[in-house]
Design a protein around this motif. Structure first.
Motif, PDB file in Angstrom:
ATOM      1  N   PHE A 138     -10.290  -0.476   1.044  1.00 39.24           N
ATOM      2  CA  PHE A 138      -9.688  -1.447   0.123  1.00 39.24           C
ATOM      3  C   PHE A 138     -10.092  -2.876   0.509  1.00 39.24           C
ATOM      4  O   PHE A 138     -10.515  -3.662  -0.344  1.00 39.24           O
ATOM      5  CB  PHE A 138      -8.160  -1.293   0.130  1.00 39.24           C
ATOM      6  CG  PHE A 138      -7.435  -2.455  -0.494  1.00 39.24           C
ATOM      7  CD1 PHE A 138      -7.640  -2.790  -1.828  1.00 39.24           C
ATOM      8  CD2 PHE A 138      -6.548  -3.223   0.253  1.00 39.24           C
ATOM      9  CE1 PHE A 138      -6.977  -3.871  -2.412  1.00 39.24           C
ATOM     10  CE2 PHE A 138      -5.882  -4.300  -0.316  1.00 39.24           C
ATOM     11  CZ  PHE A 138      -6.097  -4.626  -1.647  1.00 39.24           C
ATOM     12  N   SER A 177      -8.567   4.264   4.895  1.00 39.22           N
ATOM     13  CA  SER A 177      -8.304   3.996   3.476  1.00 39.22           C
ATOM     14  C   SER A 177      -8.119   2.504   3.234  1.00 39.22           C
ATOM     15  O   SER A 177      -8.650   1.941   2.266  1.00 39.22           O
ATOM     16  CB  SER A 177      -7.037   4.726   3.015  1.00 39.22           C
ATOM     17  OG  SER A 177      -7.241   6.112   3.018  1.00 39.22           O
ATOM     18  N   TYR A 203      -5.694  -1.176  -7.018  1.00 39.18           N
ATOM     19  CA  TYR A 203      -6.723  -0.364  -6.346  1.00 39.18           C
ATOM     20  C   TYR A 203      -6.147   1.025  -6.121  1.00 39.18           C
ATOM     21  O   TYR A 203      -4.971   1.186  -5.798  1.00 39.18           O
ATOM     22  CB  TYR A 203      -7.074  -1.010  -4.995  1.00 39.18           C
ATOM     23  CG  TYR A 203      -8.061  -0.234  -4.147  1.00 39.18           C
ATOM     24  CD1 TYR A 203      -9.433  -0.432  -4.271  1.00 39.18           C
ATOM     25  CD2 TYR A 203      -7.615   0.687  -3.193  1.00 39.18           C
ATOM     26  CE1 TYR A 203     -10.339   0.262  -3.473  1.00 39.18           C
ATOM     27  CE2 TYR A 203      -8.523   1.400  -2.397  1.00 39.18           C
ATOM     28  CZ  TYR A 203      -9.877   1.168  -2.546  1.00 39.18           C
ATOM     29  OH  TYR A 203     -10.777   1.863  -1.755  1.00 39.18           O
ATOM     30  N   THR A 204      -6.979   2.032  -6.295  1.00 35.36           N
ATOM     31  CA  THR A 204      -6.560   3.402  -5.968  1.00 35.36           C
ATOM     32  C   THR A 204      -7.765   4.195  -5.485  1.00 35.36           C
ATOM     33  O   THR A 204      -8.883   3.997  -5.966  1.00 35.36           O
ATOM     34  CB  THR A 204      -5.860   4.087  -7.173  1.00 35.36           C
ATOM     35  OG1 THR A 204      -5.473   5.415  -6.803  1.00 35.36           O
ATOM     36  CG2 THR A 204      -6.750   4.163  -8.384  1.00 35.36           C
ATOM     37  N   ARG A 205      -7.542   5.056  -4.512  1.00 32.26           N
ATOM     38  CA  ARG A 205      -8.645   5.848  -3.947  1.00 32.26           C
ATOM     39  C   ARG A 205      -8.096   7.154  -3.384  1.00 32.26           C
ATOM     40  O   ARG A 205      -7.064   7.162  -2.714  1.00 32.26           O
ATOM     41  CB  ARG A 205      -9.345   5.060  -2.829  1.00 32.26           C
ATOM     42  CG  ARG A 205     -10.571   5.756  -2.262  1.00 32.26           C
ATOM     43  CD  ARG A 205     -11.279   4.862  -1.235  1.00 32.26           C
ATOM     44  NE  ARG A 205     -12.564   5.458  -0.866  1.00 32.26           N
ATOM     45  CZ  ARG A 205     -12.714   6.357   0.089  1.00 32.26           C
ATOM     46  NH1 ARG A 205     -11.670   6.789   0.772  1.00 32.26           N
ATOM     47  NH2 ARG A 205     -13.915   6.848   0.368  1.00 32.26           N
ATOM     48  N   SER A 244     -12.340  -5.787  -1.832  1.00 29.04           N
ATOM     49  CA  SER A 244     -11.435  -6.737  -2.495  1.00 29.04           C
ATOM     50  C   SER A 244     -11.395  -8.042  -1.707  1.00 29.04           C
ATOM     51  O   SER A 244     -12.021  -8.170  -0.657  1.00 29.04           O
ATOM     52  CB  SER A 244     -10.019  -6.154  -2.579  1.00 29.04           C
ATOM     53  OG  SER A 244      -9.418  -6.155  -1.293  1.00 29.04           O
ATOM     54  N   ALA A 288       0.858  -1.191   0.000  1.00 28.38           N
ATOM     55  CA  ALA A 288       0.000   0.000   0.000  1.00 28.38           C
ATOM     56  C   ALA A 288       0.893   1.240   0.000  1.00 28.38           C
ATOM     57  O   ALA A 288       1.703   1.415   0.910  1.00 28.38           O
ATOM     58  CB  ALA A 288      -0.894   0.001   1.236  1.00 28.38           C
ATOM     59  N   SER A 327      -2.723   3.859  -3.102  1.00 23.47           N
ATOM     60  CA  SER A 327      -2.550   2.963  -4.250  1.00 23.47           C
ATOM     61  C   SER A 327      -2.103   1.620  -3.705  1.00 23.47           C
ATOM     62  O   SER A 327      -1.134   1.562  -2.933  1.00 23.47           O
ATOM     63  CB  SER A 327      -1.477   3.485  -5.209  1.00 23.47           C
ATOM     64  OG  SER A 327      -1.817   4.748  -5.714  1.00 23.47           O
ATOM     65  N   VAL A 328      -2.799   0.559  -4.074  1.00 23.21           N
ATOM     66  CA  VAL A 328      -2.397  -0.776  -3.640  1.00 23.21           C
ATOM     67  C   VAL A 328      -1.829  -1.509  -4.845  1.00 23.21           C
ATOM     68  O   VAL A 328      -2.450  -1.547  -5.913  1.00 23.21           O
ATOM     69  CB  VAL A 328      -3.575  -1.563  -3.032  1.00 23.21           C
ATOM     70  CG1 VAL A 328      -3.099  -2.930  -2.545  1.00 23.21           C
ATOM     71  CG2 VAL A 328      -4.197  -0.789  -1.876  1.00 23.21           C
TER      72      VAL A 328
END
Length: 353
Positions: free
Chosen positions: A277, A273, A215-217, A281, A194, A206-207
């Motif tokens: 995720f 955060s 994954y991004t948030r 997921s 992460a 961002s993972v």
């Protein structure tokens, strides 16, 4: 068609954030990178709001100054748009198509993937590799961004006397820069990492799995909240508070009453955060947390996150194995390293194969 140019000459990476413009120019010999020039300059308040350029002339003026300060060797530049401004979709296409044929087919079919009128968007694509489901097909990453976001950035570069060569996506620049940081992790194979990029107003998670973004948030939270609390508590202007935050000299209660509370808020944001995720997921843990952004280097923050979350945490330094030109201030570069991940990922576009 397209807002990413695949082949490019050497470019300077320009990260235009909500509070500053960061510039980086790299060269490479073999596998070894070298920092040729670097500079950071603050933007006036509200010139960029939540990563959207609000005043082209003001931002262009700061870009021009940062280029002069860095004494760059090239006028070609790469910039990025925020991930939230981009729609990406993985589609499958016949494997034997040329780039031109693929472009034509995507143009014809794009309206079924993109929820905006096509005249308002810039579209690009990149072949990812063979489809795991069908050997005759390839997986293609389709990226679409509102044309306005691309146009404003290219306009800023042109007004600053630069030639726009690449408009990238922040998530992919972070992924590219992470390839340099991954070498510093104890075991970077098969790891879920992460990257928490904490800027002035925005935190982006961002993972990455095996170095690829899964994954991004983005969420509104950043170092500006600490600056505002210093202003409020000690009656300082925004400029005075920003300087005091960096240079010290605040009253004795600052460490315990203000700074520690902010660090606790950062831990909460990181936890929240990651929970988002996990809930969206198949994962319920990450192997490593990498802190990036201006807040990352705050003393004791990485240790606090590691202690509270029980996950190994380190601070991003994309320059750890790079050499540095004598004309670059190596001490300032090391201090700014965690906040230069996006600029690094952009500068690395110079070496696209």
């Amino acid at each position: 068609m397209g807002f990413l140019e695949k082949k490019t000459k050497p470019v300077i990476g320009l990260d235009i954030s909500s509070t500053s413009v960061k510039l980086l120019e790299l060269s490479r010999q073999g596998e070894r990178y070298r920092v040729e020039s670097y500079a950071v300059r603050a933007l006036p308040p509200n010139a960029v709001s939540e990563k959207n350029i609000a005043d082209v002339e003001v931002v262009a003026d700061v870009v021009k100054k940062v280029v002069q300060q860095a004494k760059c060797k090239t006028q070609n530049a790469a910039v990025a748009v925020a991930g939230s401004a981009v729609i990406t979709k993985l589609i499958e296409m016949p494997g034997g198509l040329s780039d031109d044929a693929m472009e034509s087919q995507i143009s014809l079919e794009a309206d079924q993937y993109i929820p905006y009128p096509l005249e308002e968007v810039a579209i690009d694509f990149e072949v990812q590799g063979p489809s795991p489901r069908n050997p005759d097909q390839v997986e293609v990453l389709l990226a679409a961004c509102r044309r306005e976001n691309v146009d404003l950035r290219t306009e800023v570069l042109e007004q600053a006397g630069l030639t726009p060569k690449v408009v990238d996506v922040e998530a992919y620049t972070m992924e590219r820069a992470f390839s340099l940081v991954a070498r510093q992790l104890e075991d970077d194979s098969d790891q879920v990492v992460a990257i928490v990029d904490i800027g002035a107003t925005m935190t982006t998670l961002s993972v990455l799995l095996e170095g690829k973004t899964i994954y991004t948030r983005e969420q509104l939270f950043g170092g500006k909240q600490l600056t505002e609390e210093i202003q409020r508590r000690y009656g300082l202007s925004a400029e005075e508070a920003g300087l005091a935050k960096k240079q010290g000299g605040l009253p004795d209660d600052y460490e315990t009453d203000v700074l520690l509370q902010f660090k606790e808020s950062v831990v909460q944001q990181v936890t929240r955060s990651l929970q988002f995720f996990f809930s969206s997921s198949q994962y319920n843990d990450v192997d490593h947390i990498v802190l990036a952004g201006g807040v990352a280097a705050m003393e004791g923050l990485a240790d606090l996150i590691e202690e509270k979350l029980g996950t190994q945490t380190s601070i991003a330094n994309p320059f750890a194995s790079m050499s540095v030109s004598p004309r670059v201030n190596a001490v300032a570069l090391a201090s700014d390293a965690p906040s230069l991940m996006i600029a690094t990922g952009l500068a690395m576009r110079s070496f696209d194969d």
